[in-house]
Scaffold this motif. Structure first.
Motif, PDB file in Angstrom:
ATOM      1  N   ILE A 296       0.828  -1.200   0.000  1.00  0.00           N
ATOM      2  CA  ILE A 296       0.000   0.000   0.000  1.00  0.00           C
ATOM      3  C   ILE A 296       0.868   1.258   0.000  1.00  0.00           C
ATOM      4  O   ILE A 296       0.526   2.270  -0.634  1.00  0.00           O
ATOM      5  N   VAL A 297       2.022   1.191   0.654  1.00  0.00           N
ATOM      6  CA  VAL A 297       2.926   2.342   0.647  1.00  0.00           C
ATOM      7  C   VAL A 297       3.524   2.548  -0.740  1.00  0.00           C
ATOM      8  O   VAL A 297       3.562   3.675  -1.263  1.00  0.00           O
ATOM      9  N   SER A 298       3.973   1.478  -1.371  1.00  0.00           N
ATOM     10  CA  SER A 298       4.621   1.578  -2.680  1.00  0.00           C
ATOM     11  C   SER A 298       3.665   2.042  -3.770  1.00  0.00           C
ATOM     12  O   SER A 298       4.031   2.827  -4.647  1.00  0.00           O
ATOM     13  N   ASN A 299       2.420   1.570  -3.730  1.00  0.00           N
ATOM     14  CA  ASN A 299       1.476   1.818  -4.819  1.00  0.00           C
ATOM     15  C   ASN A 299       0.561   3.020  -4.608  1.00  0.00           C
ATOM     16  O   ASN A 299       0.062   3.593  -5.579  1.00  0.00           O
ATOM     17  N   LEU A 300       0.340   3.397  -3.351  1.00  0.00           N
ATOM     18  CA  LEU A 300      -0.652   4.439  -3.078  1.00  0.00           C
ATOM     19  C   LEU A 300      -0.042   5.826  -2.912  1.00  0.00           C
ATOM     20  O   LEU A 300      -0.646   6.821  -3.308  1.00  0.00           O
ATOM     21  N   LEU A 301       1.156   5.899  -2.363  1.00  0.00           N
ATOM     22  CA  LEU A 301       1.706   7.197  -1.968  1.00  0.00           C
ATOM     23  C   LEU A 301       2.639   7.764  -3.029  1.00  0.00           C
ATOM     24  O   LEU A 301       3.370   7.036  -3.689  1.00  0.00           O
ATOM     25  N   PRO A 302       2.655   9.094  -3.184  1.00  0.00           N
ATOM     26  CA  PRO A 302       3.582   9.737  -4.128  1.00  0.00           C
ATOM     27  C   PRO A 302       4.993   9.771  -3.567  1.00  0.00           C
ATOM     28  O   PRO A 302       5.203   9.616  -2.360  1.00  0.00           O
ATOM     29  N   THR A 303       5.973   9.984  -4.446  1.00  0.00           N
ATOM     30  CA  THR A 303       7.360  10.038  -4.020  1.00  0.00           C
ATOM     31  C   THR A 303       7.566  11.153  -2.993  1.00  0.00           C
ATOM     32  O   THR A 303       6.893  12.183  -3.032  1.00  0.00           O
ATOM     33  N   GLY A 304       8.458  10.992  -2.097  1.00  0.00           N
ATOM     34  CA  GLY A 304       8.664  11.944  -1.012  1.00  0.00           C
ATOM     35  C   GLY A 304       7.785  11.586   0.169  1.00  0.00           C
ATOM     36  O   GLY A 304       8.281  11.344   1.273  1.00  0.00           O
ATOM     37  N   VAL A 305       6.466  11.541  -0.069  1.00  0.00           N
ATOM     38  CA  VAL A 305       5.537  11.115   0.985  1.00  0.00           C
ATOM     39  C   VAL A 305       5.781   9.647   1.302  1.00  0.00           C
ATOM     40  O   VAL A 305       5.759   9.229   2.464  1.00  0.00           O
ATOM     41  N   ARG A 306       6.023   8.863   0.260  1.00  0.00           N
ATOM     42  CA  ARG A 306       6.340   7.454   0.458  1.00  0.00           C
ATOM     43  C   ARG A 306       7.598   7.306   1.305  1.00  0.00           C
ATOM     44  O   ARG A 306       7.675   6.463   2.201  1.00  0.00           O
TER      45      ARG A 306
END
Length: 477
Positions: A296-306
């Protein structure tokens, strides 16, 4: 993922920098092992929350939510309940004792050197807790850099060992506060709302998960009871937790800060379960529930926020790993090396640093070699609770408890747990039930059949627990 790498690099550099600051603060044994017993309520609450909410609570808690729905929160809820019980009923007395280890408390309460088995069990428990936390670094660094498990363990473990060796409990406390803030922002304020938004809120989630996902007891009553006995009770007596209690400036700080920490744990538990439920909606066919967090972290969040949320996961792992490491080091220098020298508690600052380094390297090596550390940690928790809980809590609440009763309960409880695990399996529920039952019966019966504790021992105990007696000479050097 350049933005994510930048966030993680800043985070790692910050942890090492904080460790360097902690080294300047750690000038005495008391500074190194219990942060000089000077923490106020905010730092105490933050560091207590950081140590108990590790990889199992974050990655594992989300995985349980993926499998069981809201009922998956029970693992972390029992941790929160254990923290609430510890601080509501025992923390004030523990702070007043002015000791460094659980075994020292047992010696003080029952008289004489009655705690060899307690020291050995506590050493094994804290070492396995360190190994388990260190092993968890493999998951996060694999997501970040695609490196092998061994490399991930080496990177994460080395960072923890470095700042722990530098400043001891002061470095760990300062890094824990930073990790607590990052974890709160990353998990509670970023990942949770974004996950709920992605599935259409609670209404959208309810339409796409099984009906029992909103049943708080669907994980099963036996599992909930086992969580309470193993983790809730384990938190009442674990060296890693008690050592944080000893850092409080006053008994009032420990009580207030600990109760706040307990409530925070309850919130964190429900948050993890909800994130796991959202992952179930978005990615229903994962091969393993433990992959829910990384997916969910890899696929849902944008770079930086991830990168921020991955830093939050690293924070959870590092806080637990460093707390367990300093606890293992303290037990080693105070209860093991001290007993061998015949001068318990007199290790100097240099010895404490060397011991922490050696144990940290040992934990990294073991984490690389061992696969099934979950079973090993379960064994340690079962023996810890089944063997030591009754003698420790009995000493705090029952004046009639004797040294013979405590020793018998520790030996019998530990043996019954080991035999029960051999018969029923390492992960079975029965060992903890049988061990606790046998330990309680032995403690009560033997204590009633043997002479009362020496009045002089109880007088010293009562003076210490009332706060009338200052810290023994040499303890702060």
């Amino acid at each position: 993922m350049v933005g994510d790498y930048a966030v993680i690099a800043i985070y790692i550099a910050g942890m090492i920098g904080i460790g360097w600051v902690g080294m300047r603060l750690a000038r005495t044994k008391s500074d190194y092992l219990v942060a000089g017993r000077r923490l106020g309520w905010f730092m105490y609450s933050g560091t207590m929350s950081a140590i108990v909410l590790g990889g199992a609570s974050t990655i594992g808690g989300i995985g349980l939510g993926y499998t069981h729905g809201i009922s998956g929160a029970w693992l972390v809820l029992t941790i929160g309940l254990g923290i609430l019980a510890l601080h509501a009923f025992f923390a004030r007395r523990l702070v007043k004792l002015r000791v460094y280890t659980v075994s020292e408390m047992l010696d003080l309460r029952y008289g004489g050197s009655s705690t060899v088995i307690a020291g050995v069990v506590m050493w094994g428990y804290t070492l396995m807790l360190t190994v388990t936390s260190t092993l968890s670094f493999a998951t996060v660094f694999h997501v970040l850099f695609g490196v092998s498990s061994a490399v991930g363990i080496a990177i994460g473990g080395s960072i923890v060992v470095l700042y722990s060796v530098l400043g001891g409990m002061w470095s760990i406390t300062l890094t824990d506060i930073a990790q607590f803030v990052i974890k709160t922002i990353g998990i509670l304020l970023v990942l949770l709302p974004m996950a709920l938004f992605a599935v259409g809120g609670f209404d959208g989630m309810a339409q796409r998960v099984p009906p029992d996902f909103f049943d708080l007891t669907s994980i099963g009553g036996a599992t909930i009871v086992t969580y309470v006995l193993t983790y809730g009770f384990g938190l009442l007596i674990g060296q890693d937790i008690w050592q944080r209690v000893f850092t409080a400036r006053t008994p009032r700080v420990a009580t207030g800060g600990g109760l706040v920490s307990g409530v925070y744990c309850l919130v964190y538990g429900f948050a993890g379960a909800l994130i796991g439920m959202a992952a179930k909606v978005l990615y229903p066919n994962l091969g393993s529930a433990d992959d829910a967090f990384a997916t969910i972290v890899s696929n849902l969040l944008p770079t930086g926020v991830r990168g921020l949320v991955l830093a939050a996961a690293l924070s959870a792992l590092m806080s637990t790993s460093s707390g367990a490491l300093i606890a293992c080091s303290t037990v080693t220098t105070t209860d093991v090396l001290g007993k061998l020298r015949g001068k318990s508690g007199e290790a100097d600052l240099k010895t404490n640093r060397i011991t922490t380094l050696v144990l940290g390297v040992l934990a990294i090596v073991v984490a690389m070699l061992v696969n099934d550390v979950v079973s090993a940690l379960t064994v340690a928790y079962n023996i810890l609770v089944g063997g030591l809980l009754v003698a420790i809590l009995g000493g705090l609440v029952w004046k009639r408890g004797t040294r013979a009763g405590a020793l018998t309960s520790m030996v019998v409880g530990s043996v019954v747990v080991i035999i029960s695990m051999a018969v029923h399996g390492l992960l079975a529920n029965e060992p903890i039930y049988y061990g606790l039952g046998a330990s309680l019966v032995c403690y009560v019966v033997v204590s009633l059949l043997t002479p009362r504790t020496d009045p002089a021992v109880l007088e010293t105990w009562n003076e210490r627990i009332s706060g009338a007696q200052a810290e023994p000479a040499g303890q702060s050097s």
